[in-house]
Structures are given as C-alpha cells and as structure tokens.
Design a protein around this motif. Structure first.
Motif, PDB file in Angstrom:
ATOM      1  N   MET A  98       0.819  -1.025   0.031  1.00 49.02           N
ATOM      2  CA  MET A  98       0.163  -0.110  -0.069  1.00 49.02           C
ATOM      3  C   MET A  98       0.894   1.228   0.027  1.00 49.02           C
ATOM      4  N   SER A  99       0.763   1.936  -0.909  1.00 50.27           N
ATOM      5  CA  SER A  99       1.465   3.428  -0.975  1.00 50.27           C
ATOM      6  C   SER A  99       1.158   4.365   0.018  1.00 50.27           C
ATOM      7  N   THR A 100       1.785   5.414   0.096  1.00 49.31           N
ATOM      8  CA  THR A 100       1.604   6.346   1.013  1.00 49.31           C
ATOM      9  C   THR A 100       0.185   7.027   0.961  1.00 49.31           C
ATOM     10  N   GLU A 101      -0.357   7.195  -0.278  1.00 45.28           N
ATOM     11  CA  GLU A 101      -1.713   7.789  -0.427  1.00 45.28           C
ATOM     12  C   GLU A 101      -2.789   6.765  -0.764  1.00 45.28           C
ATOM     13  N   ALA A 102      -2.360   5.548  -1.503  1.00 42.10           N
ATOM     14  CA  ALA A 102      -3.234   4.845  -2.045  1.00 42.10           C
ATOM     15  C   ALA A 102      -3.999   3.960  -0.942  1.00 42.10           C
ATOM     16  N   ARG A 103      -5.221   3.410  -1.236  1.00 42.07           N
ATOM     17  CA  ARG A 103      -5.985   2.784  -0.184  1.00 42.07           C
ATOM     18  C   ARG A 103      -6.785   1.598  -1.066  1.00 42.07           C
ATOM     19  N   PRO A 104      -6.900   0.451  -0.453  1.00 43.13           N
ATOM     20  CA  PRO A 104      -7.679  -0.590  -1.265  1.00 43.13           C
ATOM     21  C   PRO A 104      -9.076   0.075  -1.343  1.00 43.13           C
ATOM     22  N   ALA A 105      -9.753  -0.420  -2.586  1.00 46.98           N
ATOM     23  CA  ALA A 105     -11.109   0.240  -2.821  1.00 46.98           C
ATOM     24  C   ALA A 105     -12.237   0.077  -1.783  1.00 46.98           C
ATOM     25  N   THR A 106     -12.283  -1.040  -0.975  1.00 43.16           N
ATOM     26  CA  THR A 106     -13.589  -1.109  -0.165  1.00 43.16           C
ATOM     27  C   THR A 106     -12.816  -1.597   1.177  1.00 43.16           C
ATOM     28  N   PRO A 107     -12.936  -0.641   2.124  1.00 48.78           N
ATOM     29  CA  PRO A 107     -12.833  -1.085   3.594  1.00 48.78           C
ATOM     30  C   PRO A 107     -13.970  -2.022   4.015  1.00 48.78           C
ATOM     31  N   VAL A 108     -13.418  -2.880   5.002  1.00 49.66           N
ATOM     32  CA  VAL A 108     -14.519  -3.834   5.478  1.00 49.66           C
ATOM     33  C   VAL A 108     -15.431  -3.233   6.717  1.00 49.66           C
ATOM     34  N   ARG A 109     -14.575  -2.372   7.344  1.00 52.33           N
ATOM     35  CA  ARG A 109     -15.188  -1.700   8.384  1.00 52.33           C
ATOM     36  C   ARG A 109     -14.349  -0.297   8.633  1.00 52.33           C
ATOM     37  N   GLU A 110     -15.019   0.799   8.961  1.00 51.24           N
ATOM     38  CA  GLU A 110     -14.426   1.925   9.432  1.00 51.24           C
ATOM     39  C   GLU A 110     -15.203   2.863  10.484  1.00 51.24           C
ATOM     40  N   VAL A 111     -14.361   3.657  11.285  1.00 46.62           N
ATOM     41  CA  VAL A 111     -14.954   4.187  12.234  1.00 46.62           C
ATOM     42  C   VAL A 111     -14.123   5.738  12.485  1.00 46.62           C
ATOM     43  N   THR A 112     -14.648   6.777  12.796  1.00 48.05           N
ATOM     44  CA  THR A 112     -14.098   7.988  12.762  1.00 48.05           C
ATOM     45  C   THR A 112     -14.643   8.708  14.019  1.00 48.05           C
ATOM     46  N   GLU A 113     -13.575   9.173  14.936  1.00 50.59           N
ATOM     47  CA  GLU A 113     -14.135   9.648  16.234  1.00 50.59           C
ATOM     48  C   GLU A 113     -13.158  11.128  16.340  1.00 50.59           C
ATOM     49  N   ARG A 114     -14.062  11.999  16.665  1.00 42.84           N
ATOM     50  CA  ARG A 114     -13.218  13.444  17.037  1.00 42.84           C
ATOM     51  C   ARG A 114     -13.260  13.416  18.535  1.00 42.84           C
ATOM     52  N   LEU A 115     -12.003  13.799  19.100  1.00 45.03           N
ATOM     53  CA  LEU A 115     -11.828  13.913  20.246  1.00 45.03           C
ATOM     54  C   LEU A 115     -11.119  15.279  20.676  1.00 45.03           C
ATOM     55  N   SER A 116     -11.293  15.383  21.984  1.00 44.22           N
ATOM     56  CA  SER A 116     -10.582  16.738  22.557  1.00 44.22           C
ATOM     57  C   SER A 116      -8.890  16.659  22.504  1.00 44.22           C
TER      58      SER A 116
END
Length: 149
Positions: free
Chosen positions: A1-19
């Motif tokens: 996996m290159s520095t910017e490339a990602r496989p096309a389809t993630p299996v799972r993903e979560v994003t959290e915004r924190l202090s």
C-alpha cells in the motif's frame, strides 16, 4: 500500500473526533481497542496490542505537538481485508514529524513515539491537508504488526 493509495473497499471504518487533551488521547486508545474487539480483533492479541500502541503514540503526538487551542483531533480506523489503517489528524500544519524517526538518547525521557510506530507498522507516513496533517500507519492483519522482511 503506497503512502496515499488505499484498497477500494474497507471492511469496517470508524472516525472519532476527540478533544486535543491528554484525556482525549487516552480515550482514543480505549476506543480503538473497543472498536477492534467489535470487529473480531480480540483484546490482548498481538494485533490489538500493536494497534493500541500505535494509536496511543499518534494521539499523544497530536495533543502534544499538533494541538491548536480550541481544536480537536480525529482518529480514523479503517479495516481492510489484510490491513488495519490508523490515522490521526491534527490541525497544526507546520509541525510535521520526521520522515525517519531517530532513536532517542538512552536517558532521554521522550522521543520514542515514532520509533515505536515505525517498528510496529508495515508502513507509516504523513499526509498534508489544507489545515493540519494526518499521520497514518498500516498494520498487517496476517502477521500481526510485523514489517515485511
């Protein structure tokens, strides 16, 4: 996996915004383990422990070196078929980590975070943003967190 490339389809993903505080960094580490366990990566496995260490180091750097008062940081975990990608985004553009972390002095009390990340991740790097930066690390699922060799 290159520095910017990602496989096309993630299996799972979560994003959290924190202090951008020490409490937020601790919460990032706990949330990572919680989500990974829910995705079938059990607590106290090699991958779970490695991911927790990477999240802890990147989150600590975000709140220590990337903090802008009044701005949060963001943790994103993306699980692909063979890779776990950890991303921590902060809002400080001018403070970028070195491309190759240098080992700290033996008696030094800091400077080990990116050395740990580099040792655990198959690859890691920094992606610029209009405001801030994202430090990312990829951990292989099949070999825990070991680098290809």
């Amino acid at each position: 996996m290159s520095t910017e490339a990602r496989p096309a389809t993630p299996v799972r993903e979560v994003t959290e915004r924190l202090s951008a505080t020490p409490r937020g960094a601790r919460l990032a580490r706990r949330l990572a383990r919680y989500h990974l366990d829910g995705w079938g990566i059990a607590y106290d496995t090699e991958l779970s422990d490695a991911a927790e260490a990477v999240v802890a180091e990147l989150a600590a750097n975000a709140v220590t070196h990337g903090r802008v008062p009044g701005r949060d940081f963001e943790l994103c975990l993306t699980l692909f078929a063979d890779t776990l990608r950890v991303e921590v985004t902060d809002t400080r553009t001018e403070r970028r980590p070195p491309k190759e972390p240098e080992p700290p002095l033996p008696q030094g009390e800091s400077g080990r975070g990116l050395v740990i990340v580099a040792a655990l991740a198959a690859e890691w790097g920094v992606a610029g943003r209009e405001v801030g930066k994202t430090v990312w690390a990829c951990l292989r699922l099949d070999t825990g967190a070991q680098k290809e060799g």
